[in-house]
Design an enzyme around this catalytic site. Sequence first.
Site, PDB file in Angstrom:
ATOM      1  N   PHE A  53     -16.222   4.039   5.437  1.00 43.37           N
ATOM      2  CA  PHE A  53     -14.800   4.292   5.175  1.00 43.37           C
ATOM      3  C   PHE A  53     -14.440   4.280   3.689  1.00 43.37           C
ATOM      4  O   PHE A  53     -13.286   4.504   3.331  1.00 43.37           O
ATOM      5  CB  PHE A  53     -13.927   3.276   5.924  1.00 43.37           C
ATOM      6  CG  PHE A  53     -14.182   1.847   5.538  1.00 43.37           C
ATOM      7  CD1 PHE A  53     -13.615   1.286   4.395  1.00 43.37           C
ATOM      8  CD2 PHE A  53     -14.981   1.032   6.341  1.00 43.37           C
ATOM      9  CE1 PHE A  53     -13.846  -0.042   4.048  1.00 43.37           C
ATOM     10  CE2 PHE A  53     -15.213  -0.301   6.004  1.00 43.37           C
ATOM     11  CZ  PHE A  53     -14.647  -0.836   4.849  1.00 43.37           C
ATOM     12  N   TYR A  85     -12.413  -1.424  -5.001  1.00 42.51           N
ATOM     13  CA  TYR A  85     -13.036  -1.566  -3.682  1.00 42.51           C
ATOM     14  C   TYR A  85     -14.559  -1.438  -3.723  1.00 42.51           C
ATOM     15  O   TYR A  85     -15.186  -1.164  -2.702  1.00 42.51           O
ATOM     16  CB  TYR A  85     -12.449  -0.543  -2.707  1.00 42.51           C
ATOM     17  CG  TYR A  85     -11.047  -0.889  -2.266  1.00 42.51           C
ATOM     18  CD1 TYR A  85     -10.805  -1.959  -1.418  1.00 42.51           C
ATOM     19  CD2 TYR A  85      -9.962  -0.145  -2.708  1.00 42.51           C
ATOM     20  CE1 TYR A  85      -9.517  -2.288  -1.015  1.00 42.51           C
ATOM     21  CE2 TYR A  85      -8.660  -0.458  -2.302  1.00 42.51           C
ATOM     22  CZ  TYR A  85      -8.451  -1.523  -1.465  1.00 42.51           C
ATOM     23  OH  TYR A  85      -7.179  -1.848  -1.060  1.00 42.51           O
ATOM     24  N   ARG A 120       2.029  -6.393   8.926  1.00 39.62           N
ATOM     25  CA  ARG A 120       1.270  -5.295   9.526  1.00 39.62           C
ATOM     26  C   ARG A 120       1.787  -4.922  10.918  1.00 39.62           C
ATOM     27  O   ARG A 120       1.765  -3.750  11.292  1.00 39.62           O
ATOM     28  CB  ARG A 120      -0.210  -5.633   9.550  1.00 39.62           C
ATOM     29  CG  ARG A 120      -0.794  -5.606   8.136  1.00 39.62           C
ATOM     30  CD  ARG A 120      -2.201  -6.108   8.100  1.00 39.62           C
ATOM     31  NE  ARG A 120      -2.828  -5.871   6.806  1.00 39.62           N
ATOM     32  CZ  ARG A 120      -3.936  -6.489   6.412  1.00 39.62           C
ATOM     33  NH1 ARG A 120      -4.534  -7.359   7.210  1.00 39.62           N
ATOM     34  NH2 ARG A 120      -4.452  -6.224   5.226  1.00 39.62           N
ATOM     35  N   ASN A 162      -2.036   0.122   6.882  1.00 37.18           N
ATOM     36  CA  ASN A 162      -1.477  -1.118   7.424  1.00 37.18           C
ATOM     37  C   ASN A 162      -0.533  -1.834   6.455  1.00 37.18           C
ATOM     38  O   ASN A 162      -0.240  -3.006   6.621  1.00 37.18           O
ATOM     39  CB  ASN A 162      -2.594  -2.044   7.910  1.00 37.18           C
ATOM     40  CG  ASN A 162      -3.553  -2.439   6.807  1.00 37.18           C
ATOM     41  OD1 ASN A 162      -3.255  -2.315   5.619  1.00 37.18           O
ATOM     42  ND2 ASN A 162      -4.716  -2.921   7.197  1.00 37.18           N
ATOM     43  N   GLU A 219      -9.633  -9.880  -8.266  1.00 32.42           N
ATOM     44  CA  GLU A 219      -8.544  -8.929  -8.065  1.00 32.42           C
ATOM     45  C   GLU A 219      -7.377  -9.124  -9.026  1.00 32.42           C
ATOM     46  O   GLU A 219      -6.824  -8.135  -9.526  1.00 32.42           O
ATOM     47  CB  GLU A 219      -8.059  -9.005  -6.617  1.00 32.42           C
ATOM     48  CG  GLU A 219      -9.109  -8.515  -5.631  1.00 32.42           C
ATOM     49  CD  GLU A 219      -8.680  -8.596  -4.182  1.00 32.42           C
ATOM     50  OE1 GLU A 219      -9.267  -7.876  -3.366  1.00 32.42           O
ATOM     51  OE2 GLU A 219      -7.759  -9.385  -3.855  1.00 32.42           O
ATOM     52  N   THR A 279      -5.715  -7.027  10.401  1.00 31.11           N
ATOM     53  CA  THR A 279      -5.928  -5.728   9.759  1.00 31.11           C
ATOM     54  C   THR A 279      -5.422  -4.582  10.623  1.00 31.11           C
ATOM     55  O   THR A 279      -4.781  -3.656  10.135  1.00 31.11           O
ATOM     56  CB  THR A 279      -7.425  -5.527   9.435  1.00 31.11           C
ATOM     57  OG1 THR A 279      -7.855  -6.611   8.604  1.00 31.11           O
ATOM     58  CG2 THR A 279      -7.671  -4.226   8.718  1.00 31.11           C
ATOM     59  N   ARG A 319      -2.478 -14.193   4.108  1.00 29.74           N
ATOM     60  CA  ARG A 319      -3.209 -13.525   5.185  1.00 29.74           C
ATOM     61  C   ARG A 319      -2.459 -13.697   6.513  1.00 29.74           C
ATOM     62  O   ARG A 319      -2.401 -12.792   7.328  1.00 29.74           O
ATOM     63  CB  ARG A 319      -4.636 -14.042   5.255  1.00 29.74           C
ATOM     64  CG  ARG A 319      -5.315 -13.780   3.904  1.00 29.74           C
ATOM     65  CD  ARG A 319      -6.729 -13.456   3.833  1.00 29.74           C
ATOM     66  NE  ARG A 319      -7.289 -12.546   4.773  1.00 29.74           N
ATOM     67  CZ  ARG A 319      -7.446 -11.232   4.564  1.00 29.74           C
ATOM     68  NH1 ARG A 319      -7.017 -10.667   3.465  1.00 29.74           N
ATOM     69  NH2 ARG A 319      -8.043 -10.490   5.462  1.00 29.74           N
ATOM     70  N   LYS A 322       0.805  -1.222   0.000  1.00 33.35           N
ATOM     71  CA  LYS A 322       0.000   0.000   0.000  1.00 33.35           C
ATOM     72  C   LYS A 322       0.846   1.283   0.000  1.00 33.35           C
ATOM     73  O   LYS A 322       2.049   1.246   0.283  1.00 33.35           O
ATOM     74  CB  LYS A 322      -0.931  -0.014   1.213  1.00 33.35           C
ATOM     75  CG  LYS A 322      -2.020  -1.082   1.135  1.00 33.35           C
ATOM     76  CD  LYS A 322      -2.930  -0.977   2.342  1.00 33.35           C
ATOM     77  CE  LYS A 322      -4.082  -1.960   2.270  1.00 33.35           C
ATOM     78  NZ  LYS A 322      -4.967  -1.816   3.437  1.00 33.35           N
ATOM     79  N   HIS A 378      -2.346  -5.378   1.458  1.00 30.26           N
ATOM     80  CA  HIS A 378      -3.691  -5.893   1.156  1.00 30.26           C
ATOM     81  C   HIS A 378      -3.520  -7.305   0.623  1.00 30.26           C
ATOM     82  O   HIS A 378      -2.523  -7.614  -0.025  1.00 30.26           O
ATOM     83  CB  HIS A 378      -4.361  -5.029   0.083  1.00 30.26           C
ATOM     84  CG  HIS A 378      -5.557  -5.693  -0.544  1.00 30.26           C
ATOM     85  ND1 HIS A 378      -6.825  -5.590  -0.019  1.00 30.26           N
ATOM     86  CD2 HIS A 378      -5.659  -6.508  -1.634  1.00 30.26           C
ATOM     87  CE1 HIS A 378      -7.661  -6.300  -0.776  1.00 30.26           C
ATOM     88  NE2 HIS A 378      -6.971  -6.856  -1.757  1.00 30.26           N
TER      89      HIS A 378
END
Length: 137
Positions: A57, A49, A102, A112, A126, A91, A85, A9, A115
């Site tokens: 958000f 998204y 993270r 964070n 995706e 998260t 993950r 990110k 993704h």
Amino acid sequence: MERTFAIIKPDAVERKITGKVLAKIEEAGFSIVGMKKIHLSKAQAEGFYYVHKERPFFNDLCAFMSRSPVVVLVLERENAIAKWREVMGATNPANAEPGTIRKEFGVSIEENSAHGSDAPETAAFEIPYFFSQLELV
């Protein structure tokens, strides 16, 4: 073998820790089969998204993801989705396990650093959002 989608990110790219995140990816046994650095437009972030468009958000998320470049990746290994993950961590960096991306690099629940797809169906949306089959090696 399974494939998953990942993003390094804007907060991580801005802090010049892309290489540290990539090292964790490779140390976890992933093959990077697609990778590019891009700067998302607000419209591209909104399309990506879209599942969150009704959430409070959504606008902040899209503004954040389009504020500066990101690195998008396709990762491959056995159980890639679950493993990625696990490597990312929770998260909220405050709740993430030590050693996760993270926990080590996340600034906040919003910033964070990473993704990842959360299910095979998500990865199926995706990956082609950002990569053609010709770009995956």
